[in-house]
Design a protein around this motif. Structure first.
Motif, PDB file in Angstrom:
ATOM      1  N   TRP A  11      15.453  32.884  72.764  1.00  0.00           N
ATOM      2  CA  TRP A  11      14.860  33.494  71.576  1.00  0.00           C
ATOM      3  C   TRP A  11      13.531  34.171  71.932  1.00  0.00           C
ATOM      4  CZ3 TRP A  11      10.370  33.310  68.796  1.00  0.00           C
ATOM      5  CH2 TRP A  11      10.385  33.895  67.526  1.00  0.00           C
ATOM      6  N   CYS A  12      12.693  33.505  72.723  1.00  0.00           N
ATOM      7  CA  CYS A  12      11.410  34.097  73.114  1.00  0.00           C
ATOM      8  C   CYS A  12      11.622  35.343  73.968  1.00  0.00           C
ATOM      9  CB  CYS A  12      10.567  33.076  73.863  1.00  0.00           C
ATOM     10  SG  CYS A  12       9.853  31.787  72.803  1.00  0.00           S
ATOM     11  N   ARG A  13      12.639  35.318  74.813  1.00  0.00           N
ATOM     12  CA  ARG A  13      12.920  36.504  75.620  1.00  0.00           C
ATOM     13  C   ARG A  13      13.277  37.682  74.726  1.00  0.00           C
ATOM     14  NH1 ARG A  13      16.806  39.513  77.524  1.00  0.00           N
ATOM     15  NH2 ARG A  13      18.430  38.346  76.409  1.00  0.00           N
ATOM     16  N   LEU A  14      14.148  37.447  73.731  1.00  0.00           N
ATOM     17  CA  LEU A  14      14.541  38.518  72.821  1.00  0.00           C
ATOM     18  C   LEU A  14      13.363  39.009  71.985  1.00  0.00           C
ATOM     19  CD1 LEU A  14      17.984  37.124  71.565  1.00  0.00           C
ATOM     20  CD2 LEU A  14      17.617  39.010  73.164  1.00  0.00           C
ATOM     21  N   ALA A  15      12.469  38.081  71.636  1.00  0.00           N
ATOM     22  CA  ALA A  15      11.314  38.436  70.808  1.00  0.00           C
ATOM     23  C   ALA A  15      10.189  39.052  71.634  1.00  0.00           C
ATOM     24  CB  ALA A  15      10.803  37.202  70.074  1.00  0.00           C
ATOM     25  N   GLY A  16      10.346  39.058  72.951  1.00  0.00           N
ATOM     26  CA  GLY A  16       9.318  39.635  73.804  1.00  0.00           C
ATOM     27  C   GLY A  16       8.075  38.785  73.919  1.00  0.00           C
ATOM     28  N   LEU A  17       8.233  37.463  73.872  1.00  0.00           N
ATOM     29  CA  LEU A  17       7.091  36.547  73.918  1.00  0.00           C
ATOM     30  C   LEU A  17       7.003  35.865  75.279  1.00  0.00           C
ATOM     31  CD1 LEU A  17       7.486  34.847  70.425  1.00  0.00           C
ATOM     32  CD2 LEU A  17       5.985  36.752  71.033  1.00  0.00           C
ATOM     33  N   ASP A  18       5.806  35.825  75.838  1.00  0.00           N
ATOM     34  CA  ASP A  18       5.554  35.134  77.102  1.00  0.00           C
ATOM     35  C   ASP A  18       4.572  33.984  76.858  1.00  0.00           C
ATOM     36  OD1 ASP A  18       7.126  36.931  78.624  1.00  0.00           O
ATOM     37  OD2 ASP A  18       5.463  38.378  78.608  1.00  0.00           O
ATOM     38  N   GLY A  19       4.532  33.072  77.815  1.00  0.00           N
ATOM     39  CA  GLY A  19       3.544  32.001  77.762  1.00  0.00           C
ATOM     40  C   GLY A  19       3.858  30.888  76.794  1.00  0.00           C
ATOM     41  N   ILE A  20       5.090  30.786  76.314  1.00  0.00           N
ATOM     42  CA  ILE A  20       5.488  29.710  75.399  1.00  0.00           C
ATOM     43  C   ILE A  20       6.218  28.632  76.205  1.00  0.00           C
ATOM     44  CG2 ILE A  20       6.743  29.113  73.302  1.00  0.00           C
ATOM     45  CD1 ILE A  20       4.496  31.094  72.834  1.00  0.00           C
ATOM     46  N   ASN A  21       5.789  27.392  76.065  1.00  0.00           N
ATOM     47  CA  ASN A  21       6.490  26.275  76.701  1.00  0.00           C
ATOM     48  C   ASN A  21       7.726  25.947  75.867  1.00  0.00           C
ATOM     49  OD1 ASN A  21       7.431  23.976  77.899  1.00  0.00           O
ATOM     50  ND2 ASN A  21       5.591  22.748  77.561  1.00  0.00           N
ATOM     51  N   CYS A  22       8.846  26.522  76.257  1.00  0.00           N
ATOM     52  CA  CYS A  22      10.055  26.422  75.434  1.00  0.00           C
ATOM     53  C   CYS A  22      10.792  25.101  75.591  1.00  0.00           C
ATOM     54  CB  CYS A  22      11.000  27.579  75.763  1.00  0.00           C
ATOM     55  SG  CYS A  22      10.325  29.201  75.360  1.00  0.00           S
ATOM     56  N   ARG A  23      10.362  24.233  76.493  1.00  0.00           N
ATOM     57  CA  ARG A  23      11.039  22.959  76.698  1.00  0.00           C
ATOM     58  C   ARG A  23      10.383  21.807  75.935  1.00  0.00           C
ATOM     59  NH1 ARG A  23      14.697  23.009  80.799  1.00  0.00           N
ATOM     60  NH2 ARG A  23      14.703  24.853  82.165  1.00  0.00           N
TER      61      ARG A  23
END
Length: 315
Positions: free
Chosen positions: A214-226
């Motif tokens: 989801w963050c990749r599609l939204a163009g977001l970096d630096g989010i700890n997705c785990r």
């Protein structure tokens, strides 16, 4: 007048033993002891007056009499099974048993059932839910449980030997309780501070809603997705989001009422596509009540309100 037959239990034991050619394996299939299998076979042989098996310490073979008997016994039990399979068709015409995944049942179907009940008071509906109605690596057998007339599955739609009708797609939106939402902050900075809620209800990890994707599609970096807790049931994810415990990826169809009542807030316009969708399966031959319900459900899903994420300024 009924034909004179040996006890059916002896014929069933013979069928399993003749198929396995091993009394121990036959006993395991029948949930009895090998001695009980041997006793049943000897009882049948005494009744028929001939031997059915050639026994030796290391092997078991059918005698000519056993080979002659086997096809007819196999066909007979197949006829029994076919007759029993027709039982759902003779249920009381106004009774309907529906099975659905828990999330779909609680968040979409139950809120709309009042409409169905008002339109069709002549039908008594029984609704049940189970995790097995979400596709796993191996589809549970039987595909449609014996007690169910209409089954709703969440999955890939490939059900060999069974006609299926697509009801709803399952794309996901990022949502949270309004108390967590801070629209004045840059979205990426806000999300980085939030607890992420993970839906693990789909058995195959690669098919689950994934914050990283989801963050990749939204163009977001630096989010700890785990980081953040995971839940084995989508209903629990929903409850955690309502309780303000974090941000969740929720199915679009499941949040309409929560958005209208102000219990949840869409955080971003990006949607996450899903490889799964909801499918309707009918036991055949379908009862009149099942056909009525299937027609209503298809029409209701087709006309359901579409949740459109607002443009909140996030990229």
């Amino acid at each position: 007048m009924l034909p004179r037959l040996p006890p059916l239990s002896t014929l069933r034991t013979f069928l399993v033993a003749a198929t396995r050619l091993n009394f121990r394996q036959a006993a395991s299939d029948l949930h009895v002891t090998p001695a009980a299998v041997s006793q049943q076979i000897r009882s049948l042989e005494d009744y028929l007056g001939c031997s059915l098996f050639e026994r030796s310490p290391r092997s078991l073979r059918l005698t000519p009499a056993g080979m002659a008997l086997l096809p007819g016994i196999r066909d007979g039990f197949a006829c029994f099974a076919e007759a029993l399979a027709q039982l759902p068709a003779v249920r009381p015409e106004g009774t309907l048993h529906v099975g659905a995944p828990a999330a779909f049942a609680s968040r979409w179907l139950v809120p709309h059932l009042g409409e169905f009940n008002r339109r069709h008071p002549e039908i008594t509906l029984h609704l049940g839910s189970a995790p097995d109605y979400v596709d796993a690596t191996v589809i549970p057998q039987p595909l449609i449980p014996d007690a169910v007339d209409v089954l709703i599955r969440y999955g890939h739609g490939h059900y060999p030997g069974q006609a299926s009708l697509r009801l709803q797609t399952g794309d996901y939106l990022a949502v949270c309780a309004p108390a967590l939402w801070r629209p004045e902050l840059p979205f990426a900075a806000w999300l980085a501070r939030q607890t992420l809620l993970h839906d693990a209800s789909i058995p195959l990890p690669e098919q689950r809603p994934n914050w990283g994707e989801w963050c990749r599609l939204a163009g977001l970096d630096g989010i700890n997705c785990r980081q953040g807790p995971s839940f084995s049931n989508a209903v629990l994810v929903h409850e955690a989001a309502l309780a303000g415990q974090g941000v969740a990826l929720m199915q679009r169809a499941h949040i309409t009422d929560d958005l209208a009542d102000g219990r949840l807030q869409i955080c971003h316009r990006q949607a996450l596509p899903s490889a799964y969708a909801y499918y309707l399966l009918l036991r055949q031959p379908a009862t009149p009540a099942a056909k009525v319900f299937a027609d209503w459900l298809q029409a209701r899903c087709a006309s359901a309100d579409i949740v459109t994420p607002p443009d909140n300024g996030a990229a």
